[in-house]
Design an enzyme around this catalytic site. Structure first.
Site, short mmCIF file in Angstrom:
data_model
loop_
_atom_site.label_atom_id
_atom_site.label_comp_id
_atom_site.label_asym_id
_atom_site.label_seq_id
_atom_site.Cartn_x
_atom_site.Cartn_y
_atom_site.Cartn_z
N ASP A 180 0.78 -1.06 0.14
CA ASP A 180 0.05 -0.05 -0.06
C ASP A 180 0.65 1.16 0.04
O ASP A 180 0.46 2.48 -0.34
CB ASP A 180 -0.81 0.01 1.23
CG ASP A 180 -2.07 1.15 1.05
OD1 ASP A 180 -2.49 1.16 0.27
OD2 ASP A 180 -2.10 1.89 2.19
N MET A 261 -7.85 6.31 2.89
CA MET A 261 -7.78 7.32 1.87
C MET A 261 -6.71 7.50 1.12
O MET A 261 -6.48 8.63 0.43
CB MET A 261 -8.27 8.78 2.88
CG MET A 261 -9.47 8.83 3.49
SD MET A 261 -10.54 8.46 2.49
CE MET A 261 -10.71 10.26 1.82
N ARG A 262 -5.60 6.61 1.35
CA ARG A 262 -4.56 6.95 0.68
C ARG A 262 -4.89 6.78 -1.04
O ARG A 262 -4.09 7.49 -1.88
CB ARG A 262 -3.41 5.80 0.71
CG ARG A 262 -2.00 6.02 0.16
CD ARG A 262 -0.81 5.13 0.88
NE ARG A 262 -0.39 5.48 2.29
CZ ARG A 262 -0.61 4.91 3.58
NH1 ARG A 262 -1.11 3.80 3.22
NH2 ARG A 262 -0.40 5.69 4.40
N ALA A 263 -5.70 5.95 -1.31
CA ALA A 263 -5.99 5.87 -2.78
C ALA A 263 -6.14 6.96 -3.55
O ALA A 263 -5.86 7.47 -4.47
CB ALA A 263 -6.89 4.65 -2.96
#
Length: 706
Positions: A180, A261-263
């Site tokens: 990720d 929320m990284r995407a």
């Protein structure tokens, strides 16, 4: 290769994207492409004399080399390679022993993370990186800083770098936490076009014949590419990301059910970088599509058995349904009829394009369906690949199970008693579950992992040994244990004539090495009975589900796995020992059943595989998982070969697959002969074991009350 080049260029334009993970088959020039990127990056301005590469316009206030001077100079951007076998000291930095022992000064020697600051940190075969190094990378990538608290040193410094990793999925998957952290991921495979392959060979031969001439031939093209990177970086700050496009990005990420929320952040940054690279001042749906193709596939995976990639049709639908308000698409036929034309998407973008419509689609940058980027991302191949037709990774397996349920309901006890056909079609596995943890007893010396106790290079210190004692891990020197070293030397300082305030006087026999205990990964060898006695669909589906669950546990514990199946008259090594549990799952899916039960052949093949692996890695201890009902109807009696496993101390677990009201208990006899543990399919579940423990505790409490 177009995917790989574009992803690397976008990360160069916007380093805050988070780097690139390159997955692909061997021999596809993954490493060559990454190393070539360093020559294209703009130089960076650094403070003269600063070992940590501080920016003179924004120096790190906590830099260990403070106070800084006023002089600064440009230097080429660095590409720092982290070897798979590097130590934690080499990555983080360590005490400068030379100065400590000669001058009595505690000095810090920077590591690879300090060298990679404001550059690229490249890890070849990143999936083979030891867990303790992965943990360090996770902390540095998350915080943008490195904190060192060890050996009387307390240091912190900035470490902002572009993380680039390459890997071959056949050699094992990557930990989800590290996966990720990569902003983008790209799948690379060699072209099947003979003309392209011939051109690759032609250029390679030309380079071998005249390296300098080859470099000069392409020098101008590389200068133009480097200038375009610089221009895109300067233009990036002025690229507008409207609220409508931002909402579209959020909707696309939600449609694919990605975690966290990284995407969303990565897609937004990548879309802006792609717009800047394309020379646009505003982010469009075209940029969002390209960004999503790079940023979302690896974030959709829930476990290593989920196929990578994503459904491009779903992506186009999400883009179309959430088009920015200022460019609403025209109404279309709800049945998707011919009224839906090529202008159905925002600004004629990917939302409404027909992959078969329009000869000029391949000329548009960013890759609408049927265009260049669709080819780059393997559009048709991905859409048709098994397990990629729905947004949820688990859907393909569930769908296959749904198809098999009517057949399962038709099976009965008569089916089990009836003589099976020589070969029966493969059946789908049941859903995987959390299994009981099996460990190899004793203290090993194998590769760091998460299963059995072992002497490792990281972990808690359990003892210290004098230098040269040969009792450290594998007979090799471990990390110097400074407190124990100074303690050993303290009693001798007066006799050695140390002056007050002078340096500590050390000798080689004072040095103590730390002995550390951690966890190791093991060789998990699955030996699966695929004979006619296992062929009843309900039973084989349960067996495959159990093996799938054990494979998932092996992946999480960083083991190597192998798969042997036996049926008919012989045993087959379906998968040689590997770190790629996905390959084992694929072989398991296609496993046919039927025929007699050559149990002894399966055990002999397992013995040979274990012996070969011991020659390759003497310190990796094996764990045999035998999945059978214990019957043997072909070949010799397995008693003698089972006794050999017990005599050699090979840890074994027999998973008893026998079911029904009448049981012969042959698996129990086999487990006793192996000197191993017997467990049933039902008791393999961790929740079943927890229930058993709770039941025993309740009974003890009731007896105490009585």
């Amino acid at each position: 290769m177009d995917d790989l080049v574009l992803s690397l260029l976008l990360s160069s334009v916007a380093p805050d994207i988070g780097g690139v993970l390159v997955r692909g088959e061997k021999g596809t020039a993954k490493s060559t492409a990454v190393r070539a990127l360093a020559n294209l990056l703009p130089s960076v301005d650094v403070i003269s004399g600063c070992r940590f590469g501080c920016d003179p316009h924004a120096p790190d206030p906590q830099c260990p080399d403070q106070p800084h001077g006023h002089e600064h100079h440009p230097r080429p951007a660095r590409l720092v390679e982290l070897p798979v076998g590097a130590t934690e000291d080499r990555l983080l930095g360590s005490l400068d022993l030379d100065r400590a022992l000669s001058s009595g000064v505690r000095a810090y020697e920077p590591g690879l993370l300090a060298a990679a600051h404001r550059g690229i940190l490249y890890v070849d075969e990143v999936n083979l990186l030891h867990d303790h190094l992965v943990d360090v990378l996770l902390d540095a990538a998350a915080m943008g800083r490195v904190h060192i608290e060890r050996e009387s040193i307390s240091i912190t410094h900035a470490a902002r770098f572009v993380l680039v990793g390459t890997m071959n999925p056949e050699e094992g998957e990557l930990r989800p936490q590290l996966l990720d952290r990569f902003g983008l991921t790209v799948e690379v495979r060699a072209s099947r076009d003979p003309d392209v392959r011939a051109e690759v060979v032609r250029r390679r031969l030309a380079f071998d014949a005249d390296p300098e001439g080859f470099v000069k031939e392409w020098q101008e093209a590389e200068r133009e590419l480097a200038a375009r990177i610089t221009s895109a970086r300067e233009h990036l700050g002025s690229v507008e990301l409207s609220d409508g496009v931002l909402r579209q990005i959020a909707a696309v990420c939600a449609a694919f059910d990605v975690d966290g929320m990284r995407a969303d952040l990565v897609v937004a940054r990548t879309a802006r970088a792609h717009a800047a690279w394309s020379g646009r001042g505003t982010v469009t749906s075209e940029d969002v599509r390209v960004a999503a193709m790079f940023a979302l596939p690896h974030r959709r995976r829930r476990d290593p058995f989920d196929a990578p990639g994503m459904d491009e049709n779903l992506l186009d639908e999400a883009l179309r349904d959430n088009a920015p308000d200022e460019t609403e698409p025209p109404e279309t036929d709800p049945d998707g009829g011919p009224d839906e034309g090529p202008e159905g998407g925002p600004e004629g973008g990917p939302g409404g394009q027909d992959p078969q419509n329009g000869p000029d689609q391949g000329d548009k940058p960013g890759g609408e369906p049927g265009g260049e980027a669709a080819d780059r991302s393997g559009g048709p191949d991905r859409a048709e690949a098994p397990g990629q037709a729905a947004p949820q990774p688990s859907v393909p397996r569930d769908a296959a199970q749904a198809k098999s349920r009517p057949q399962e309901q038709e099976s009965s006890r008569d089916d089990e008693l009836r003589a099976p056909a020589p070969t029966q079609d493969a059946v789908s596995a049941t859903n995987p579950f959390k299994v009981k943890s099996f460990k190899v007893p004793g203290l090993g010396k194998g590769t760091a992992g998460r299963r059995s106790r072992a002497l490792t290079e990281s972990g808690r210190t359990i003892a210290t040994m004098p230098l040269g004692s040969g009792q450290t891990r594998g007979g090799r020197s471990g990390r110097v244990h400074l407190p124990a070293t100074l303690t050993a030397a303290a009693a001798q300082q007066h006799a050695r004539g140390r002056e007050p305030g002078g340096p500590v006087l050390l000798r080689s026999d004072d040095i103590r090495l730390g002995v550390r205990e951690g966890r190791e990964g093991n060789l998990i060898l699955f030996c699966v009975d695929a004979s006619g006695s296992m062929a009843a669909k309900k039973r084989m589906a349960a067996v495959k589900g159990a093996v799938l669950s054990l494979l998932l546990d092996a992946y999480q514990r960083r083991d190597r796995v192998g798969l042997i199946t036996f049926r008919g008259q012989e045993a087959d090594l379906a998968l040689p020992p590997t770190g790629a549990v996905e390959a084992a799952r694929m072989r398991l899916d296609r496993l046919p059943t039927g025929g007699r039960t050559p149990l002894s052949a399966g055990l002999r093949r397992a013995w040979a595989v274990i012996g070969n692996e011991r020659l390759r890695d003497p310190h990796r201890r094996p764990l045999l998982v035998l999945v059978t009902d214990g019957r043997h109807t072909a070949g010799e009696d397995p008693t003698r070969i089972a006794a050999e496993f017990a005599r050699r101390g090979v840890r074994s677990v027999v998973v008893d697959c026998e079911r029904g009201p009448v049981r012969l208990g042959m698996a129990g006899k086999l487990a006793a002969g192996l000197g191993g543990e017997l467990i049933t399919l039902d008791d393999l579940r961790a929740e079943s074991l927890a229930g058993m423990v709770r039941g025993q505790v309740s009974q003890i409490s009731e007896r105490r009350v009585a």
